[in-house]
Design a protein around this motif. Structure first.
Motif, PDB file in Angstrom:
ATOM      1  N   MET A 243       0.944  -1.114  -0.118  1.00  0.00           N
ATOM      2  CA  MET A 243      -0.191  -0.071  -0.267  1.00  0.00           C
ATOM      3  C   MET A 243       0.412   0.932  -0.158  1.00  0.00           C
ATOM      4  SD  MET A 243      -2.298   1.568  -0.365  1.00  0.00           S
ATOM      5  CE  MET A 243      -3.981   0.479   0.050  1.00  0.00           C
ATOM      6  N   PRO A 244       1.699   1.536   0.655  1.00  0.00           N
ATOM      7  CA  PRO A 244       2.360   2.931   1.061  1.00  0.00           C
ATOM      8  C   PRO A 244       2.906   3.056  -0.332  1.00  0.00           C
ATOM      9  CG  PRO A 244       3.855   1.016   2.661  1.00  0.00           C
ATOM     10  CD  PRO A 244       2.203   0.557   1.614  1.00  0.00           C
ATOM     11  N   PHE A 245       3.548   1.431  -0.974  1.00  0.00           N
ATOM     12  CA  PHE A 245       4.946   1.719  -2.230  1.00  0.00           C
ATOM     13  C   PHE A 245       3.591   2.250  -3.253  1.00  0.00           C
ATOM     14  CE2 PHE A 245       4.205  -0.407  -6.559  1.00  0.00           C
ATOM     15  CZ  PHE A 245       5.761  -0.249  -7.057  1.00  0.00           C
ATOM     16  N   LYS A 246       2.166   1.589  -3.546  1.00  0.00           N
ATOM     17  CA  LYS A 246       1.458   2.341  -4.537  1.00  0.00           C
ATOM     18  C   LYS A 246       1.502   3.790  -3.879  1.00  0.00           C
ATOM     19  CE  LYS A 246      -1.251  -1.882  -5.038  1.00  0.00           C
ATOM     20  NZ  LYS A 246      -2.577  -2.902  -4.862  1.00  0.00           N
ATOM     21  N   LEU A 247       0.998   4.234  -3.653  1.00  0.00           N
ATOM     22  CA  LEU A 247       1.331   5.867  -2.857  1.00  0.00           C
ATOM     23  C   LEU A 247       2.069   6.948  -3.024  1.00  0.00           C
ATOM     24  CD1 LEU A 247      -1.378   5.651   0.120  1.00  0.00           C
ATOM     25  CD2 LEU A 247      -2.236   6.175  -1.880  1.00  0.00           C
ATOM     26  N   VAL A 248       3.730   6.402  -3.083  1.00  0.00           N
ATOM     27  CA  VAL A 248       5.143   6.953  -3.598  1.00  0.00           C
ATOM     28  C   VAL A 248       4.914   6.564  -4.720  1.00  0.00           C
ATOM     29  CG1 VAL A 248       7.071   6.597  -3.651  1.00  0.00           C
ATOM     30  CG2 VAL A 248       5.985   6.236  -0.810  1.00  0.00           C
TER      31      VAL A 248
END
Length: 455
Positions: A243-248
């Motif tokens: 999830m944080p990867f997608k947002l970054v």
């Protein structure tokens, strides 16, 4: 009155002729966007499905994408050294990422890039370009390496960089580490900051060609998204989750869009070569999905560690919407290729390893006239490796359709027809002994030609 009208008309014609002539002779701006640990298929244009990346995909739609482009190494520092110098990084004693002095000694490598090495920055600066570096450096400086040369030693007029550099920007390095919640400019806004500085640099040098390294680092872990975004994890825990990867990644795409829009607004987009690529493969790769199913990852000489997404755009000079699935291009080719495209002469004594592949960028596909070599993993002390089946032997060569991997002691010989078997599933070394023998000889000769710091 009639005479005045004629004079005005002639003046207008002369201005038009001058402007057209100037546009034809003016050297192009060059912006090299080098992302950090981006996998082959992170973005939509290369099959990615994590989040929409419309702005990066638009670069591909307006230019050329290559599917057989390779980094110079499967890890950060040597990959960047290869791109900057146009030479195999081992020639300048780069073998893995730069760390503290003990780690570097254990890895049998240098503490920083020798300022005597060739540099894209210096080549373009000598040709009258304004040169700037905005983003990660990781070619010397940081930790206990305090004697690394400054950016000016490599031909850069201006710079804004991170902790892993000789001159970290205090706004993004409140503490002695890669990132901190105390940073004035938070990690999720770092690429925005680099883009702003790059645009400001181009604007302040209006009328002069600019060479810009834009090297963002936010696709590299830790992934720290904006707190008010839809991320529901404990901040900043879980910073290697999907999830944080997608947002970054989503935020990176937004910032690439801002870069293009800013160039267009100042009237520079039509005269700017933009390259978008990555320094090495993804890790974590989320079951290989970030590397397009290719075997390997960061830290591996299999395709997932070195085959990168590559986009080049130059409106009116590079045909839009093309995909080249045939031409093999390496990061070490960028220096001679960009110099040719910009009409810049390389130094008379320059002896790079890269090839001029400008005809691939502006014309059509062509096979590479010569092999490509890689190394990673000189020992088990200072090197990290992915787990099987993604850990590779420590040497590799690709020549045409063939790719050979082996250890530097000659063991674990693996031969793949990389055109027919890009996932490296079928070892043909026993079925094709003549091909394997020839490539093994070439690979050992290259390996033995590299300098050694610790022998």
């Amino acid at each position: 009155m009639r005479r005045n009208l004629i004079s005005v008309f002639l003046a207008a014609v002369l201005v038009t002729i001058f402007c057209a002539s100037y546009a034809q002779t003016r050297k192009p701006n060059i912006i090299v966007i080098l992302t950090d640990d981006m996998g082959f298929s992170d973005i939509g244009a290369f099959g990615g499905s994590f989040v929409p990346t419309p702005n990066i995909d638009a670069l591909a739609k307006n230019g050329l994408k290559l599917t057989q482009y390779y980094s110079a190494a499967p890890i950060c520092s040597p990959s960047r050294a290869g791109m900057l110098t146009g030479m195999y990084p081992g020639r300048w004693n780069f073998t893995t990422y730069l760390d503290n002095k003990k780690h570097n000694r254990d890895a049998e490598q240098t503490d920083f890039l020798d300022p005597a090495a060739p540099s894209m920055g210096r080549v373009f600066q000598s040709a009258g370009y304004a040169t700037g570096h905005f983003g990660k450096w990781h070619l010397g400086g940081g930790r206990d390496v305090r004697n690394a040369p400054g950016f000016e030693a490599y031909g850069f007029d201006a710079h804004i960089s991170t902790y892993e550099s000789p001159d970290p920007d205090p706004l993004i390095t409140a503490t002695n580490w890669i990132w901190s919640d105390k940073d004035s400019i938070k990690r999720w806004d770092r690429t925005r900051y680099f883009v702003d500085q790059a645009l400001k640099f181009v604007q302040s040098n209006k009328g002069k060609p600019c060479f810009v390294n834009l090297w963002p680092d936010d696709v590299h872990t830790p992934w720290v998204p904006r707190r008010d975004d839809s991320y529901t994890g404990n901040f900043p825990m879980g910073h290697e989750d999907e999830m944080p990867f997608k947002l970054v990644l989503k935020e990176l795409d937004v910032q690439i869009g801002r870069l293009v829009a800013g160039l267009k607004e100042m009237g520079e987009l039509e005269n700017t070569i933009i390259i978008f690529t990555s320094d090495n493969g993804a890790l974590p790769s989320f079951r290989g999905s970030r590397n397009g199913g290719l075997r390997g990852s960061k830290l591996s000489l299999y395709e997932g560690g070195t085959r990168m997404p590559f986009i080049i755009s130059w409106p009116g000079k590079i045909a839009a919407g093309r995909a080249d699935n045939r031409s093999e291009v390496n990061a070490i080719d960028l220096l001679p290729s960009l110099a040719k495209m910009a009409g810049v002469k390389l130094p008379a004594k320059y002896a790079g390893d890269g090839l001029d592949r400008s005809a691939v960028f502006t014309g059509g596909p062509s096979l590479r006239n010569g092999p490509m070599f890689w190394e990673y993993g000189r020992n088990d002390i200072a090197y990290r490796y992915p787990k099987a089946p993604h850990r590779s032997p420590n040497l590799a060569v690709r020549s045409g359709e063939w790719k050979l991997l082996m250890n530097s002691d000659g063991s674990d010989l693996q031969l793949y027809n990389i055109v027919q078997d890009k996932n490296e599933t079928t070892n043909l070394s026993e079925k094709k002994p003549q091909v394997a023998g020839k490539l093994k000889k070439e690979l050992m000769a290259w390996w033995n030609s590299l300098p050694r710091l610790n022998k």
